[in-house]
Every structure is written in structure tokens, then in C-alpha cells.
Design a protein around this motif. Structure first.
Motif, PDB file in Angstrom:
ATOM      1  N   LEU A 143       2.174  59.283  87.154  1.00 46.63           N
ATOM      2  CA  LEU A 143       3.332  59.126  86.269  1.00 46.63           C
ATOM      3  C   LEU A 143       4.535  58.497  86.970  1.00 46.63           C
ATOM      4  N   PRO A 144       4.841  58.871  88.224  1.00 51.95           N
ATOM      5  CA  PRO A 144       5.985  58.232  88.889  1.00 51.95           C
ATOM      6  C   PRO A 144       5.843  56.714  89.042  1.00 51.95           C
ATOM      7  N   LYS A 145       4.608  56.232  89.114  1.00 54.22           N
ATOM      8  CA  LYS A 145       4.362  54.799  89.301  1.00 54.22           C
ATOM      9  C   LYS A 145       4.181  54.058  87.968  1.00 54.22           C
ATOM     10  N   ALA A 146       4.126  54.811  86.864  1.00 53.07           N
ATOM     11  CA  ALA A 146       3.795  54.234  85.559  1.00 53.07           C
ATOM     12  C   ALA A 146       5.043  53.707  84.851  1.00 53.07           C
ATOM     13  N   SER A 147       5.588  52.618  85.367  1.00 60.03           N
ATOM     14  CA  SER A 147       6.835  52.063  84.828  1.00 60.03           C
ATOM     15  C   SER A 147       6.608  51.059  83.696  1.00 60.03           C
ATOM     16  N   LYS A 148       5.341  50.826  83.327  1.00 59.40           N
ATOM     17  CA  LYS A 148       5.040  49.844  82.277  1.00 59.40           C
ATOM     18  C   LYS A 148       4.237  50.492  81.147  1.00 59.40           C
ATOM     19  N   LEU A 149       4.662  51.671  80.743  1.00 57.27           N
ATOM     20  CA  LEU A 149       3.930  52.412  79.725  1.00 57.27           C
ATOM     21  C   LEU A 149       3.926  51.696  78.370  1.00 57.27           C
ATOM     22  N   GLU A 150       5.023  51.067  78.017  1.00 57.13           N
ATOM     23  CA  GLU A 150       5.083  50.354  76.733  1.00 57.13           C
ATOM     24  C   GLU A 150       4.095  49.194  76.718  1.00 57.13           C
TER      25      GLU A 150
ATOM     26  N   LEU B  73      -5.421  57.420  68.119  1.00 59.09           N
ATOM     27  CA  LEU B  73      -5.069  56.021  68.378  1.00 59.09           C
ATOM     28  C   LEU B  73      -4.017  55.529  67.396  1.00 59.09           C
ATOM     29  N   LYS B  74      -4.164  55.913  66.143  1.00 57.07           N
ATOM     30  CA  LYS B  74      -3.219  55.475  65.110  1.00 57.07           C
ATOM     31  C   LYS B  74      -1.838  56.099  65.306  1.00 57.07           C
ATOM     32  N   ASN B  75      -1.772  57.181  66.073  1.00 55.20           N
ATOM     33  CA  ASN B  75      -0.493  57.865  66.318  1.00 55.20           C
ATOM     34  C   ASN B  75      -0.152  57.863  67.815  1.00 55.20           C
ATOM     35  N   ALA B  76      -0.515  56.780  68.484  1.00 54.79           N
ATOM     36  CA  ALA B  76      -0.325  56.688  69.930  1.00 54.79           C
ATOM     37  C   ALA B  76       1.138  56.814  70.351  1.00 54.79           C
ATOM     38  N   GLU B  77       2.060  56.493  69.445  1.00 52.71           N
ATOM     39  CA  GLU B  77       3.476  56.588  69.802  1.00 52.71           C
ATOM     40  C   GLU B  77       3.878  58.018  70.160  1.00 52.71           C
ATOM     41  N   LEU B  78       3.145  58.998  69.636  1.00 51.37           N
ATOM     42  CA  LEU B  78       3.458  60.402  69.933  1.00 51.37           C
ATOM     43  C   LEU B  78       3.264  60.706  71.415  1.00 51.37           C
ATOM     44  N   PHE B  79       2.085  60.377  71.951  1.00 48.72           N
ATOM     45  CA  PHE B  79       1.850  60.685  73.367  1.00 48.72           C
ATOM     46  C   PHE B  79       2.492  59.657  74.285  1.00 48.72           C
ATOM     47  N   LEU B  80       2.733  58.452  73.766  1.00 51.45           N
ATOM     48  CA  LEU B  80       3.472  57.465  74.567  1.00 51.45           C
ATOM     49  C   LEU B  80       4.889  57.954  74.829  1.00 51.45           C
ATOM     50  N   LYS B  81       5.567  58.416  73.783  1.00 52.16           N
ATOM     51  CA  LYS B  81       6.944  58.911  73.952  1.00 52.16           C
ATOM     52  C   LYS B  81       6.988  60.123  74.862  1.00 52.16           C
ATOM     53  N   GLN B  82       5.991  61.017  74.732  1.00 52.69           N
ATOM     54  CA  GLN B  82       5.939  62.195  75.603  1.00 52.69           C
ATOM     55  C   GLN B  82       5.854  61.766  77.063  1.00 52.69           C
ATOM     56  N   ALA B  83       5.008  60.771  77.355  1.00 57.06           N
ATOM     57  CA  ALA B  83       4.850  60.285  78.726  1.00 57.06           C
ATOM     58  C   ALA B  83       6.128  59.616  79.217  1.00 57.06           C
ATOM     59  N   GLN B  84       6.750  58.832  78.359  1.00 55.05           N
ATOM     60  CA  GLN B  84       8.000  58.163  78.738  1.00 55.05           C
ATOM     61  C   GLN B  84       9.101  59.176  79.019  1.00 55.05           C
ATOM     62  N   ASP B  85       9.214  60.183  78.180  1.00 59.11           N
ATOM     63  CA  ASP B  85      10.240  61.214  78.369  1.00 59.11           C
ATOM     64  C   ASP B  85       9.960  62.016  79.631  1.00 59.11           C
ATOM     65  N   ALA B  86       8.686  62.339  79.866  1.00 58.68           N
ATOM     66  CA  ALA B  86       8.332  63.095  81.069  1.00 58.68           C
ATOM     67  C   ALA B  86       8.643  62.293  82.327  1.00 58.68           C
ATOM     68  N   ARG B  87       8.412  60.989  82.263  1.00 55.81           N
ATOM     69  CA  ARG B  87       8.687  60.151  83.432  1.00 55.81           C
ATOM     70  C   ARG B  87      10.201  60.056  83.681  1.00 55.81           C
ATOM     71  N   THR B  88      10.974  59.952  82.602  1.00 52.65           N
ATOM     72  CA  THR B  88      12.441  59.903  82.736  1.00 52.65           C
ATOM     73  C   THR B  88      12.952  61.178  83.407  1.00 52.65           C
ATOM     74  N   THR B  89      12.418  62.303  82.996  1.00 49.24           N
ATOM     75  CA  THR B  89      12.809  63.575  83.597  1.00 49.24           C
ATOM     76  C   THR B  89      12.403  63.642  85.068  1.00 49.24           C
ATOM     77  N   LEU B  90      11.254  63.076  85.362  1.00 47.46           N
ATOM     78  CA  LEU B  90      10.668  63.145  86.704  1.00 47.46           C
ATOM     79  C   LEU B  90      11.461  62.328  87.711  1.00 47.46           C
ATOM     80  N   ILE B  91      11.866  61.140  87.277  1.00 52.05           N
ATOM     81  CA  ILE B  91      12.513  60.235  88.248  1.00 52.05           C
ATOM     82  C   ILE B  91      14.042  60.278  88.128  1.00 52.05           C
TER      83      ILE B  91
END
Length: 262
Positions: free
Chosen positions: A186-193, A244-262
Motif C-alpha cells: 500500500l505505501p508504494k501504491a501511488s497509482k491506484l486510480e 467489479l461493478k462497484n469497484a469504486e467502493l474498495f478503490l476509495k477504501q484503499a486510497q483513504d487507507a493509503r492517505t492515512t498511512l503516508i
């Protein structure tokens, strides 16, 4: 991309790999290759094999580096000479079709402090694990190997955790997947979008259905369920399709978790 798996016959049990609760082993098959063998007679039984199979096939479809998966047939006579009673029982209860991953000889465990991972690759792996609800791939248990200076993904057996209770799978399909906060990459995952856009452009219902339909019927005879193998396959497909049709749900979770992490 061809998603068909070869079938091999196990000819020699070499050594147990005492990692995790599934008691995998290094074994040789009749094609003269060595495999890390995952057994249907281990802790979570065929459900762990199904998770390993689905996770590996989806990763392969996304172009991620995974060792070749094979169906591995275990003869009933195999293991009778095994001295270790625990292993002998494991082999006895694993007669029939199991799953093997091509053994990456000389590989080393990925170390986040010592090994690098390119941002887009890291992001795609994080996306994959959020998609298939893989609770592993943490700093404690990376399930990543370095082989010939390249990163390889192994062990997806802890994915699809909903199938251990088989209740309310629709709710799990729509979960943002909070466990992603512990992901080693997750710390290296800066291109999640970008990873999200590329992954959802590759996967679709036809591909997901093709992958799910390859689950061996032999793995779908569940004593704790009254539903048929076809109905079980349909739940896996609906789970993946809805997620897959609701991928934005887990995408946002990952993005928010990464923001908190770094």
C-alpha cells in the motif's frame, strides 16, 4: 489469454513447507517439474483451493506475475510409505484433484524494506487483493517472492473469505474491504486510480464466468451445503461481477487507507 490449466500426476512427495495452516508441500510431477502443492485434505479443504485457483487465474488475466497453476492428481496409493502420520493422513484425505503452483527454485521472500516495487505494479496488486478480498499479503506475511530479480505473487488461499460461512455474500461483495490498510504494498501504491481503470478495462462478466466455470466439479461437492455445484459456481460469479461493478467502493477504501498511512 488462454486460461486453461494443465493436469499433472504427482509422482514424488519431497518435503513439507511448514508455512501457514494449509501444510503445502514441495512435490514432483510426471512432467518432471516441481510444484508447491496445495492439498484438498488440509485445513480449509477445497475452499482454499478454489480461492487459490480464482485468485491466481484473475491475477493471470490482469497480466500480473503468478507462477503457473496446474491441477495435480494424487493417486490413492500415494503416500502409503510416508513415515509422518500427519502427512500420511493429509495425503490420504487429498486423493484426487489438488492444485499446484510451479516451484520458483531459488526465490526469496519479498522484503518491503529491501526490495522495491514499481508504483503501478504495486497498485494493481493492491487492487487485485481488494477485489478478491485477500486478507493476506501483509508485512507479516507478504506472499510475494523475488525470483530472477522479479516480483511474483503466490498464495491466494485466504481470499473470498465469505465462502467459509456462505451467508450474506451480497453484503461481502459490496464491502469496501477495510483489511486493505494492512497491505504490504500500500505505501508504494501511488497509482491506484490508474490501476483501477486498467483492471476494470480488462475484466468483464464473460471473463469472470469463464474463470469460475473452470472450477472442477470435484471441488464443489460440499457436505455442509445443500446447493448444487452449478449454484455454487453462480454465487462465485455473481460475487465477482457485483464487486467489479462497484469497484469504486474498495478503490476509495484503499486510497483513504493509503492517505492515512503516508
Amino acid at each position: 489469454m488462454n486460461l486453461d490449466l494443465r493436469t499433472v500426476n504427482v509422482t514424488r512427495y519431497i518435503t513439507p513447507l511448514r508455512e501457514g495452516g494449509s501444510l503445502p508441500a514441495l512435490a514432483e510431477a510426471d512432467d518432471d517439474f516441481k510444484y508447491v502443492l496445495k492439498f484438498r485434505g488440509a485445513g480449509h479443504g477445497v475452499k482454499a483451493l478454489i480461492a487459490e485457483f480464482l485468485g491466481g487465474q484473475i491475477a493471470k488475466q490482469l497480466g500480473l506475475p503468478v507462477p503457473e497453476l496446474v491441477f495435480a492428481n494424487l493417486d490413492e496409493a500415494f503416500g502409503r510409505t510416508e513415515a509422518d502420520e500427519e502427512i500420511q493422513d493429509l495425503l490420504k484425505f487429498s486423493q484426487g484433484l489438488n492444485l499446484g503452483l510451479h516451484y520458483l527454485s531459488g526465490s526469496i521472500t519479498y522484503d518491503a524494506a529491501a526490495n522495491d516495487c514499481e508504483a503501478l505494479l504495486a497498485s494493481k496488486i493492491v487492487w487485485l487483493d481488494a477485489f478478491i478480498t485477500n486478507v493476506d499479503r501483509t508485512f507479516k506475511n507478504t506472499n510475494l517472492l523475488i525470483w530472477k530479480k522479479e516480483l511474483w505473487l503466490i498464495d491466494h488461499g485466504a481470499s473470498f473469505y465469505f465462502h467459509h460461512s456462505w451467508t450474506n455474500w451480497e453484503k461481502t461483495a459490496l464491502t469496501p474491504f477495510a483489511f486493505i490498510k494492512d497491505h504490504v504494498l500500500l505505501p508504494k501504491a501511488s497509482k491506484l486510480e490508474q490501476a483501477n481503470q486498467e483492471c476494470i478495462a480488462i475484466l468483464n462478466d464473460n471473463i469472470l464466468k469463464e474463470i469460475v466455470n473452470q472450477i472442477p466439479e470435484d471441488w464443489l461437492q460440499w457436505e455442509d451445503q445443500t446447493i448444487t455445484p452449478l449454484e455454487i459456481k453462480n454465487v462465485y460469479f455473481q460475487f465477482l461481477s457485483l464487486r467489479l461493478k462497484n469497484a469504486e467502493l474498495f478503490l476509495k477504501q484503499a486510497q483513504d487507507a493509503r492517505t492515512t498511512l503516508i
